[in-house]
Motif scaffolding. Structure first.
Motif, PDB file in Angstrom:
ATOM      1  N   LEU A   1     -41.096  25.322 -13.621  1.00  8.61           N
ATOM      2  CA  LEU A   1     -41.166  26.351 -14.656  1.00  8.61           C
ATOM      3  C   LEU A   1     -42.424  27.177 -14.447  1.00  8.61           C
ATOM      4  CD1 LEU A   1     -39.874  27.450 -17.289  1.00  8.61           C
ATOM      5  CD2 LEU A   1     -41.305  25.818 -18.540  1.00  8.61           C
ATOM      6  N   HIS A   2     -42.254  28.509 -14.344  1.00  4.71           N
ATOM      7  CA  HIS A   2     -43.384  29.395 -14.039  1.00  4.71           C
ATOM      8  C   HIS A   2     -43.475  30.529 -15.058  1.00  4.71           C
ATOM      9  CE1 HIS A   2     -44.403  27.579 -10.143  1.00  4.71           C
ATOM     10  NE2 HIS A   2     -43.113  27.301 -10.076  1.00  4.71           N
ATOM     11  N   ASP A   3     -44.619  31.198 -15.035  1.00  7.09           N
ATOM     12  CA  ASP A   3     -44.884  32.236 -16.025  1.00  7.09           C
ATOM     13  C   ASP A   3     -44.053  33.494 -15.799  1.00  7.09           C
ATOM     14  OD1 ASP A   3     -46.716  30.701 -17.406  1.00  7.09           O
ATOM     15  OD2 ASP A   3     -48.435  31.438 -16.254  1.00  7.09           O
ATOM     16  N   ASP A   4     -43.775  33.822 -14.541  1.00  8.54           N
ATOM     17  CA  ASP A   4     -43.051  35.061 -14.269  1.00  8.54           C
ATOM     18  C   ASP A   4     -42.251  34.928 -12.977  1.00  8.54           C
ATOM     19  OD1 ASP A   4     -44.804  35.801 -11.961  1.00  8.54           O
ATOM     20  OD2 ASP A   4     -46.309  36.072 -13.527  1.00  8.54           O
ATOM     21  N   GLY A   5     -41.436  35.943 -12.724  1.00  8.35           N
ATOM     22  CA  GLY A   5     -40.561  35.905 -11.568  1.00  8.35           C
ATOM     23  C   GLY A   5     -41.283  35.879 -10.242  1.00  8.35           C
ATOM     24  N   ASP A   6     -42.434  36.539 -10.160  1.00  8.09           N
ATOM     25  CA  ASP A   6     -43.162  36.566  -8.891  1.00  8.09           C
ATOM     26  C   ASP A   6     -43.705  35.186  -8.531  1.00  8.09           C
ATOM     27  OD1 ASP A   6     -42.674  39.253  -8.501  1.00  8.09           O
ATOM     28  OD2 ASP A   6     -44.556  39.891  -9.448  1.00  8.09           O
ATOM     29  N   THR A   7     -44.290  34.491  -9.504  1.00  3.39           N
ATOM     30  CA  THR A   7     -44.815  33.160  -9.201  1.00  3.39           C
ATOM     31  C   THR A   7     -43.674  32.169  -8.962  1.00  3.39           C
ATOM     32  OG1 THR A   7     -45.023  32.693 -11.572  1.00  3.39           O
ATOM     33  CG2 THR A   7     -46.981  33.491 -10.430  1.00  3.39           C
ATOM     34  N   ALA A   8     -42.562  32.368  -9.653  1.00  7.35           N
ATOM     35  CA  ALA A   8     -41.397  31.510  -9.405  1.00  7.35           C
ATOM     36  C   ALA A   8     -40.872  31.731  -7.987  1.00  7.35           C
ATOM     37  CB  ALA A   8     -40.303  31.790 -10.428  1.00  7.35           C
TER      38      ALA A   8
ATOM     39  N   HIS B   1     -40.465  31.097 -17.997  1.00  2.75           N
ATOM     40  CA  HIS B   1     -40.444  30.951 -19.447  1.00  2.75           C
ATOM     41  C   HIS B   1     -39.495  31.961 -20.095  1.00  2.75           C
ATOM     42  CE1 HIS B   1     -43.671  27.973 -19.823  1.00  2.75           C
ATOM     43  NE2 HIS B   1     -44.277  28.607 -18.821  1.00  2.75           N
ATOM     44  N   ALA B   2     -39.236  33.079 -19.408  1.00  9.65           N
ATOM     45  CA  ALA B   2     -38.363  34.112 -19.968  1.00  9.65           C
ATOM     46  C   ALA B   2     -36.884  33.826 -19.740  1.00  9.65           C
ATOM     47  CB  ALA B   2     -38.718  35.474 -19.345  1.00  9.65           C
ATOM     48  N   LEU B   3     -36.565  32.725 -19.065  1.00  9.68           N
ATOM     49  CA  LEU B   3     -35.178  32.425 -18.720  1.00  9.68           C
ATOM     50  C   LEU B   3     -34.323  32.185 -19.967  1.00  9.68           C
ATOM     51  CD1 LEU B   3     -32.986  31.669 -16.609  1.00  9.68           C
ATOM     52  CD2 LEU B   3     -33.892  29.345 -16.652  1.00  9.68           C
TER      53      LEU B   3
ATOM     54  N   LEU C   1     -34.728  31.848 -11.079  1.00  8.61           N
ATOM     55  CA  LEU C   1     -34.072  32.273 -12.312  1.00  8.61           C
ATOM     56  C   LEU C   1     -35.084  32.840 -13.297  1.00  8.61           C
ATOM     57  CD1 LEU C   1     -31.749  29.155 -12.716  1.00  8.61           C
ATOM     58  CD2 LEU C   1     -31.302  31.290 -11.476  1.00  8.61           C
ATOM     59  N   ASP C   2     -34.970  34.138 -13.537  1.00  8.45           N
ATOM     60  CA  ASP C   2     -35.834  34.841 -14.473  1.00  8.45           C
ATOM     61  C   ASP C   2     -34.953  35.639 -15.405  1.00  8.45           C
ATOM     62  OD1 ASP C   2     -38.156  35.801 -15.663  1.00  8.45           O
ATOM     63  OD2 ASP C   2     -38.410  37.426 -14.212  1.00  8.45           O
ATOM     64  N   GLY C   3     -35.348  35.785 -16.662  1.00 10.99           N
ATOM     65  CA  GLY C   3     -34.563  36.577 -17.594  1.00 10.99           C
ATOM     66  C   GLY C   3     -33.187  35.971 -17.813  1.00 10.99           C
ATOM     67  N   TYR C   4     -32.170  36.842 -17.820  1.00  7.69           N
ATOM     68  CA  TYR C   4     -30.817  36.380 -18.108  1.00  7.69           C
ATOM     69  C   TYR C   4     -30.147  35.748 -16.890  1.00  7.69           C
ATOM     70  CZ  TYR C   4     -31.129  39.087 -22.426  1.00  7.69           C
ATOM     71  OH  TYR C   4     -31.514  39.574 -23.647  1.00  7.69           O
TER      72      TYR C   4
ATOM     73  N   GLY D   1     -35.366  43.352 -11.069  1.00  7.25           N
ATOM     74  CA  GLY D   1     -35.551  43.956 -12.381  1.00  7.25           C
ATOM     75  C   GLY D   1     -35.737  43.014 -13.539  1.00  7.25           C
ATOM     76  N   GLY D   2     -36.138  41.753 -13.273  1.00  7.21           N
ATOM     77  CA  GLY D   2     -36.473  40.861 -14.374  1.00  7.21           C
ATOM     78  C   GLY D   2     -35.353  39.977 -14.879  1.00  7.21           C
ATOM     79  N   SER D   3     -34.179  40.037 -14.265  1.00  8.44           N
ATOM     80  CA  SER D   3     -33.092  39.132 -14.622  1.00  8.44           C
ATOM     81  C   SER D   3     -32.442  38.609 -13.351  1.00  8.44           C
ATOM     82  CB  SER D   3     -32.021  39.830 -15.467  1.00  8.44           C
ATOM     83  OG  SER D   3     -32.384  39.845 -16.828  1.00  8.44           O
ATOM     84  N   PHE D   4     -31.908  37.398 -13.430  1.00  6.56           N
ATOM     85  CA  PHE D   4     -31.140  36.867 -12.309  1.00  6.56           C
ATOM     86  C   PHE D   4     -29.777  37.536 -12.287  1.00  6.56           C
ATOM     87  CE2 PHE D   4     -28.288  33.590 -10.453  1.00  6.56           C
ATOM     88  CZ  PHE D   4     -28.828  33.590  -9.172  1.00  6.56           C
ATOM     89  N   ALA D   5     -28.940  37.251 -13.273  1.00  2.00           N
ATOM     90  CA  ALA D   5     -27.650  37.930 -13.413  1.00  2.00           C
ATOM     91  C   ALA D   5     -27.151  37.679 -14.828  1.00  2.00           C
ATOM     92  CB  ALA D   5     -26.638  37.427 -12.394  1.00  2.00           C
ATOM     93  N   ALA D   6     -26.902  38.761 -15.564  1.00  2.00           N
ATOM     94  CA  ALA D   6     -26.532  38.650 -16.972  1.00  2.00           C
ATOM     95  C   ALA D   6     -25.077  38.280 -17.176  1.00  2.00           C
ATOM     96  CB  ALA D   6     -26.851  39.958 -17.689  1.00  2.00           C
TER      97      ALA D   6
END
Length: 248
Positions: free
Chosen positions: A177-184, A121-123, A99-102, A56-61
């Motif tokens: 460092l990648h643009d989004d979670g899928d490429t990461a 980049h959203a990390l 690691l993506d988002g929070y 869902g766009g975050s690793f773990a908040a």
């Protein structure tokens, strides 16, 4: 293996574990901790590379605040999250975190327990625990300074500084460092596949040596190398290398 908190998939070259509480931004509760212990027991008996990611766009908040609020001094001394993350860090094969988002609080500390961290980049990664009246006691106080150095670790732990993906990359907290979670994730999978082509015994020995204290070197290096020098796999791989070289 599938659970409500941690979704496990065998991807042949690695095991993928996805924190799967997107409605809570994958906050780490007791169910996640228990699932991590179950996963570690499997990977300790059948060593494979582990890739950790969040849904869902975050690793773990962070850790689950509702549960943390009810924990007592006895719970703190038991090290509920600490012991789970230490077990992840001690796994015999490499651990890669995507690691993506929070990735905050306990989520950041789980990330610090990985051997390799890949981000986007959203990390947003850091430890805001003092704002909640507690400290980062599940690994950050000793792992973070080894990763980013004393100065930045102090600012993150004492002043609650949260790093962006770019800042985390510049500090060496993440190595890609990648643009989004899928490429990461694809980058993490490529690393895991590269590891799968190596000698597992040599990879495990390398991880043990890498994690050893400075005082153990070079004794531990030589002891591990002595075992590998007499292994059939070393002879097989070196013979194959020499044969390929002769055929060029």
């Amino acid at each position: 293996m599938t659970g409500p908190a941690l979704r496990i998939e065998d991807r042949d070259d690695f095991v993928l574990a996805t924190l799967d509480r997107p409605e809570k931004r994958n906050a780490i509760d007791r169910a996640v901790v228990d699932a991590l212990h179950e996963l570690c027991a499997d990977l300790e008996s059948r060593p494979r590379t582990l890739v950790l990611r969040g849904a869902g766009g975050s690793f773990a908040a962070g850790a689950d605040i509702a549960q943390l609020r009810e924990r007592t001094a006895a719970d703190a001394r038991a090290g509920i999250n600490t012991r789970a993350f230490m077990r992840v860090h001690a796994l015999p094969m490499p651990v890669i975190a995507v690691l993506d988002g929070y990735a905050l609080g306990g989520g950041a500390e789980l990330a610090y327990s990985a051997d390799i961290r890949i981000g986007t980049h959203a990390l947003a990664i850091g430890n805001p625990e003092p704002g909640l009246g507690i400290i980062a006691a599940a690994g950050a106080s000793w792992r973070l300074r080894e990763i980013v150095g004393d100065g930045l670790a102090a600012e993150m732990l004492l002043a609650g500084r949260i790093l962006t993906g770019e800042e985390a990359h510049a500090a060496g907290l993440i190595t890609h460092l990648h643009d989004d979670g899928d490429t990461a994730f694809e980058a993490a999978a490529a690393i895991a596949r590269r590891i799968a082509r190596l000698d597992p015994a040599a990879v495990q020995a390398s991880k043990r040596v890498l994690g050893a204290p400075r005082s153990a070197h070079p004794r531990i290096d030589l002891a591990e190398q002595a075992i590998l020098f007499d292994s059939p796999e070393k002879h097989r791989r070196m013979t194959a290398f020499l044969e390929r070289k002769q055929q060029r």
